[in-house]
Design an enzyme around this catalytic site. Structure first.
Site, short mmCIF file in Angstrom:
data_model
loop_
_atom_site.label_atom_id
_atom_site.label_comp_id
_atom_site.label_asym_id
_atom_site.label_seq_id
_atom_site.Cartn_x
_atom_site.Cartn_y
_atom_site.Cartn_z
N TYR A 207 3.13 5.04 12.01
CA TYR A 207 3.10 3.65 12.32
C TYR A 207 4.07 2.71 11.52
O TYR A 207 4.44 1.65 11.82
CB TYR A 207 1.97 2.85 12.58
N HIS B 131 -3.94 4.29 4.25
CA HIS B 131 -5.04 3.27 4.16
C HIS B 131 -6.34 3.83 3.65
O HIS B 131 -7.05 3.34 2.84
CB HIS B 131 -5.44 2.94 5.66
N ARG C 128 0.84 -1.26 -0.02
CA ARG C 128 -0.01 -0.01 -0.04
C ARG C 128 0.71 1.29 0.01
O ARG C 128 1.43 1.71 1.20
CB ARG C 128 -1.03 0.17 1.13
#
Length: 349
Positions: free
Chosen positions: A269, A260, A256
Site C-alpha cells: 500500500y 505496522h 515507520r
C-alpha cells in the site's frame, strides 16, 4: 505551517541550541535507542520462527520514544500505544518481563492475558493499553486530573499515532484536558501511516500539532528522528505543565521504517522508495554521528554495546522459553475479592 523544531540535521550537525545534558546522559540516550533497536530485531526474528505470535517494532521511531520518556520523572505516568516498550525498559521494566509478556509465559506480570506488546508494570507507572485505538487517551487525562486533585507534581504522558487523532476518544480527551487544565502531555508519533491509511487520508489539517489550538492549549511540532530536539522540547513542555500552564500536544514527525506489525506487508500500500529515503534519516545514525564528533562514541564502543545487548537478549529468551505458560490456577485469580462458588467448582474440577 508550524515550525518544525530541530537540534541536529540529518548529518548529525548542530543547527540550534542542544539541551544541557552531561556526557553520561548523552551516551545513555544512544544506548537506550540501540538497545530497543536490537530487541526489536530479535523479537521480529522470533516471530518469523513461530516462537512469538505477534510483534510491533518501533524501528525508525526510537528517538521519539526514548527522547520523550527521558524527559520525565519516575513518578510520572506513561500511557503507551504500540511502540513505546523502550520507555518501559528505560524506566526499569525488566527485559525478562518484557520477553515473557510477548510470549505469554509464566513470568508475564499480566499472566498471559494481554496481546503481545501490551506491557504494563505498576512499579514503573507504565499502564497497559488496548488495541482499540485511542482508548488510552481519556484514561490518561483522568489519571492526570487525579494527580492535580491530590496536589501532586506528577503528570501523565499519553502516546498516540496519527491514526488515533481520527477517533472520538481523541476529541473527548483533548476537550476534557483543556477544560479542566489537566497536567497531561499528548505525544503523537506521526509516523505517517495508520497501518495502511496515510496521514493525508487521515486529516485535512496542515499538521497534527495545530489541532491543540481548538482545545485551548499549545501544540508543538518536532523532528521525530532528532532525539535531542525531542528531549529538549518535551522537557520544556513538561516543565510548563508542572507550572500549571495546562496541557500540551506534541507532534513528532517521523516515519515507520518497517511494517505496522509482524502481520503487515507495507509494500502492498505504500511506495517503498519513500521508505528508502527515510532510512537515510535513521535516528540512530544521526545521533551516533553527533556523539562521534564529540568523541563520546566510536565503532569499538558501538560493537561492545551491541554484543552486550545481544547477550542479555539471548539470556532472557532462553530463560523465559524454559518456564512454560502461566499456571492454570492463575485463570481464577484477580477477578473477585471472594471467589464465587461456580469458579470454585471449575477450579476444583
Amino acid at each position: 505551517m508550524m515550525e518544525l523544531h530541530q537540534v541536529l540535521n540529518e548529518k548529525g550537525e548542530v543547527v540550534s541550541d542542544p539541551p544541557d545534558l552531561p556526557s553520561k546522559a548523552l551516551v545513555q540516550l544512544y544506548r537506550h535507542m540501540l538497545r530497543i533497536r536490537i530487541i526489536d530485531e530479535r523479537m521480529m526474528t522470533l516471530q518469523r520462527q513461530g516462537r512469538v505470535g505477534f510483534y510491533g517494532a518501533c524501528t525508525g521511531q526510537e528517538a521519539a520514544v526514548i527522547g520523550s520518556a527521558f524527559a520525565l520523572e519516575p513518578d510520572d505516568w506513561i500511557f503507551p500505544a504500540l511502540r513505546e516498550g523502550g520507555a518501559a525498559l528505560m524506566r526499569g521494566y525488566s527485559l525478562e518481563h518484557y520477553v515473557a509478556q510477548v510470549m505469554g509465559a509464566r513470568d508475564d506480570l499480566q499472566k498471559g492475558r494481554q496481546m503481545p506488546c501490551h506491557y504494563g508494570d505498576r512499579s514503573v507507572n507504565y499502564v497497559s493499553w488496548s488495541s482499540c485505538i485511542a482508548t488510552q487517551l481519556p484514561h490518561a487525562v483522568g489519571t492526570a486530573l487525579a494527580m492535580k486533585l491530590r496536589k501532586r507534581r506528577s503528570l501523565s504522558i499519553v502516546y498516540l499515532g496519527d491514526g488515533a487523532t481520527s477517533e472520538g476518544d481523541f476529541h473527548v480527551a483533548m476537550n476534557f484536558a483543556g477544560v479542566l487544565q489537566a497536567p497531561i502531555l499528548f505525544f503523537c508519533q506521526n509516523n505517517q501511516w495508520a497501518i495502511s491509511v496515510s496521514v493525508k487520508q487521515q486529516t485535512a489539517s496542515d499538521t497534527i500539532a495545530v489541532k491543540a489550538l481548538a482545545y485551548g492549549f499549545g501544540g508543538i511540532r518536532i523532528d521525530g528522528n532528532d532525539v535531542l530536539a525531542i528531549y529538549r522540547e518535551t522537557r520544556r513542555a513538561v516543565e510548563s505543565i508542572r507550572r500549571g500552564e495546562g496541557p500540551v500536544l506534541i507532534e513528532a514527525l517521523t516515519y515507520r521504517m518497517g511494517a505496522h506489525s509482524s502481520s503487515d506487508d507495507p509494500s502492498r500500500y505504500r511506495d517503498e522508495r519513500v521508505t528508502e529515503k527515510w532510512k537515510k534519516k535513521d535516528p540512530l545514525l544521526r545521533y551516533r554521528a553527533y556523539l562521534e564528533r564529540k568523541k563520546l562514541w566510536d565503532e569499538a564502543r558501538d560493537q561492545a554495546a551491541t554484543d552486550e545487548f545481544q547477550s542479555e537478549m539471548t539470556a532472557a529468551i532462553q530463560k523465559i522459553e524454559s518456564t512454560g505458560p502461566p499456571a492454570k490456577e492463575t485463570l481464577f485469580e484477580d477477578v473477585y475479592a471472594r471467589k464465587p462458588w461456580h469458579l470454585q467448582e471449575q477450579e476444583s474440577g
